[in-house]
Design a protein around this motif. Structure first.
Motif, PDB file in Angstrom:
ATOM      1  N   ARG A   1       0.827  -1.209   0.000  1.00  0.00           N
ATOM      2  CA  ARG A   1       0.000   0.000   0.000  1.00  0.00           C
ATOM      3  C   ARG A   1       0.862   1.259   0.000  1.00  0.00           C
ATOM      4  O   ARG A   1       0.405   2.320  -0.424  1.00  0.00           O
ATOM      5  N   THR A   2       2.099   1.130   0.488  1.00  0.00           N
ATOM      6  CA  THR A   2       2.997   2.278   0.555  1.00  0.00           C
ATOM      7  C   THR A   2       3.971   2.298  -0.617  1.00  0.00           C
ATOM      8  O   THR A   2       5.050   2.875  -0.534  1.00  0.00           O
ATOM      9  N   PHE A   3       3.597   1.666  -1.712  1.00  0.00           N
ATOM     10  CA  PHE A   3       4.500   1.496  -2.860  1.00  0.00           C
ATOM     11  C   PHE A   3       5.117   2.812  -3.295  1.00  0.00           C
ATOM     12  O   PHE A   3       6.306   2.891  -3.581  1.00  0.00           O
ATOM     13  N   SER A   4       4.342   3.863  -3.342  1.00  0.00           N
ATOM     14  CA  SER A   4       4.842   5.135  -3.859  1.00  0.00           C
ATOM     15  C   SER A   4       5.886   5.775  -2.955  1.00  0.00           C
ATOM     16  O   SER A   4       6.563   6.719  -3.373  1.00  0.00           O
ATOM     17  N   ARG A   5       6.020   5.291  -1.729  1.00  0.00           N
ATOM     18  CA  ARG A   5       7.030   5.830  -0.815  1.00  0.00           C
ATOM     19  C   ARG A   5       8.268   4.945  -0.738  1.00  0.00           C
ATOM     20  O   ARG A   5       9.212   5.257  -0.008  1.00  0.00           O
ATOM     21  N   CYS A   6       8.261   3.864  -1.490  1.00  0.00           N
ATOM     22  CA  CYS A   6       9.357   2.895  -1.433  1.00  0.00           C
ATOM     23  C   CYS A   6      10.207   2.940  -2.686  1.00  0.00           C
ATOM     24  O   CYS A   6       9.679   3.061  -3.796  1.00  0.00           O
TER      25      CYS A   6
ATOM     26  N   THR B   1       3.387  -0.589 -10.042  1.00  0.00           N
ATOM     27  CA  THR B   1       4.209  -1.412 -10.923  1.00  0.00           C
ATOM     28  C   THR B   1       5.492  -0.675 -11.285  1.00  0.00           C
ATOM     29  O   THR B   1       5.491   0.536 -11.496  1.00  0.00           O
ATOM     30  N   ALA B   2       6.576  -1.438 -11.343  1.00  0.00           N
ATOM     31  CA  ALA B   2       7.855  -0.924 -11.816  1.00  0.00           C
ATOM     32  C   ALA B   2       8.283  -1.717 -13.036  1.00  0.00           C
ATOM     33  O   ALA B   2       7.828  -2.852 -13.249  1.00  0.00           O
ATOM     34  N   TYR B   3       9.155  -1.112 -13.828  1.00  0.00           N
ATOM     35  CA  TYR B   3       9.568  -1.728 -15.089  1.00  0.00           C
ATOM     36  C   TYR B   3      11.078  -1.664 -15.234  1.00  0.00           C
ATOM     37  O   TYR B   3      11.738  -0.787 -14.681  1.00  0.00           O
ATOM     38  N   LEU B   4      11.593  -2.583 -16.028  1.00  0.00           N
ATOM     39  CA  LEU B   4      12.993  -2.523 -16.441  1.00  0.00           C
ATOM     40  C   LEU B   4      13.044  -2.778 -17.931  1.00  0.00           C
ATOM     41  O   LEU B   4      12.810  -3.908 -18.381  1.00  0.00           O
TER      42      LEU B   4
ATOM     43  N   ARG C   1      13.148   2.531   2.320  1.00  0.00           N
ATOM     44  CA  ARG C   1      13.772   3.829   2.075  1.00  0.00           C
ATOM     45  C   ARG C   1      13.090   4.464   0.867  1.00  0.00           C
ATOM     46  O   ARG C   1      12.665   3.775  -0.049  1.00  0.00           O
ATOM     47  N   GLY C   2      13.070   5.749   0.823  1.00  0.00           N
ATOM     48  CA  GLY C   2      12.484   6.427  -0.318  1.00  0.00           C
ATOM     49  C   GLY C   2      13.413   6.531  -1.507  1.00  0.00           C
ATOM     50  O   GLY C   2      12.961   6.737  -2.632  1.00  0.00           O
ATOM     51  N   VAL C   3      14.709   6.354  -1.270  1.00  0.00           N
ATOM     52  CA  VAL C   3      15.679   6.471  -2.341  1.00  0.00           C
ATOM     53  C   VAL C   3      16.435   5.155  -2.479  1.00  0.00           C
ATOM     54  O   VAL C   3      16.646   4.456  -1.501  1.00  0.00           O
TER      55      VAL C   3
ATOM     56  N   GLY D   1      17.936   1.059  -9.845  1.00  0.00           N
ATOM     57  CA  GLY D   1      17.070   1.443  -8.739  1.00  0.00           C
ATOM     58  C   GLY D   1      16.377   2.757  -9.038  1.00  0.00           C
ATOM     59  O   GLY D   1      16.895   3.577  -9.798  1.00  0.00           O
ATOM     60  N   ILE D   2      15.213   2.938  -8.434  1.00  0.00           N
ATOM     61  CA  ILE D   2      14.452   4.163  -8.659  1.00  0.00           C
ATOM     62  C   ILE D   2      13.804   4.586  -7.355  1.00  0.00           C
ATOM     63  O   ILE D   2      13.328   3.757  -6.569  1.00  0.00           O
ATOM     64  N   ALA D   3      13.790   5.888  -7.120  1.00  0.00           N
ATOM     65  CA  ALA D   3      13.191   6.430  -5.901  1.00  0.00           C
ATOM     66  C   ALA D   3      11.674   6.278  -5.919  1.00  0.00           C
ATOM     67  O   ALA D   3      11.068   6.091  -6.980  1.00  0.00           O
ATOM     68  N   GLY D   4      11.079   6.423  -4.744  1.00  0.00           N
ATOM     69  CA  GLY D   4       9.638   6.266  -4.624  1.00  0.00           C
ATOM     70  C   GLY D   4       8.847   7.202  -5.521  1.00  0.00           C
ATOM     71  O   GLY D   4       7.832   6.816  -6.110  1.00  0.00           O
ATOM     72  N   ASN D   5       9.326   8.434  -5.638  1.00  0.00           N
ATOM     73  CA  ASN D   5       8.630   9.409  -6.484  1.00  0.00           C
ATOM     74  C   ASN D   5       9.154   9.425  -7.914  1.00  0.00           C
ATOM     75  O   ASN D   5       8.749  10.258  -8.721  1.00  0.00           O
ATOM     76  N   GLY D   6      10.050   8.498  -8.216  1.00  0.00           N
ATOM     77  CA  GLY D   6      10.598   8.397  -9.568  1.00  0.00           C
ATOM     78  C   GLY D   6      11.616   9.452  -9.915  1.00  0.00           C
ATOM     79  O   GLY D   6      12.104   9.501 -11.045  1.00  0.00           O
TER      80      GLY D   6
END
Length: 124
Positions: free
Chosen positions: A27-32, A78-81, A101-103, A50-55
């Motif tokens: 549920r906290t995906f956007s902060r991870c 969802t994240a992509y590579l 972590r957010g970063v 790697g990518i930060a929570g806010n992209g």
């Protein structure tokens, strides 16, 4: 409980492309932060991207820099590579990981949750 499910792996010829996806239940995906790692037979797990929570920040391992691109869609959890110009040495099981972590920090111990992995095989 956080679950990560990777998809998109497969067999591709050298020079080809693949796009991996990682669907997260958190549920906290956007902060991870999200990380992609890979592990070839007999080798240690290696940080790929790697990518930060806010992209807003992305980092890459030296072996994939300039060929792979990490991204995320927080609305879809969802994240992509995106992997281009694939080489036989890119052959590995690719894992998605989530960090509270957010970063992103490029270390296995920096991530808290892991997917089961998806196989990528690049033929010469």
């Amino acid at each position: 409980q956080v679950q990560l499910v990777e998809s998109g792996g497969g067999l591709v010829q050298a020079g080809g492309s693949l796009r991996l996806s990682c669907a997260a239940s958190a549920r906290t995906f956007s902060r991870c932060a999200v990380g992609w790692f890979r592990q070839a037979p007999g080798k240690e797990r290696e940080f790929a991207a790697g990518i930060a929570g806010n992209g807003g920040r992305t980092i890459y391992g030296d072996s994939v820099k300039g060929r792979f691109t990490i991204s995320r869609h927080n609305g879809k959890n969802t994240a992509y590579l995106q992997m281009n110009s694939l080489k036989p040495e890119d052959t590995a099981v690719y894992y998605c990981a989530l960090s509270q972590r957010g970063v992103p920090v490029p270390g296995v111990d920096e991530f808290d949750y892991w997917g089961q992995g998806t196989q990528v095989t690049v033929s010469s």
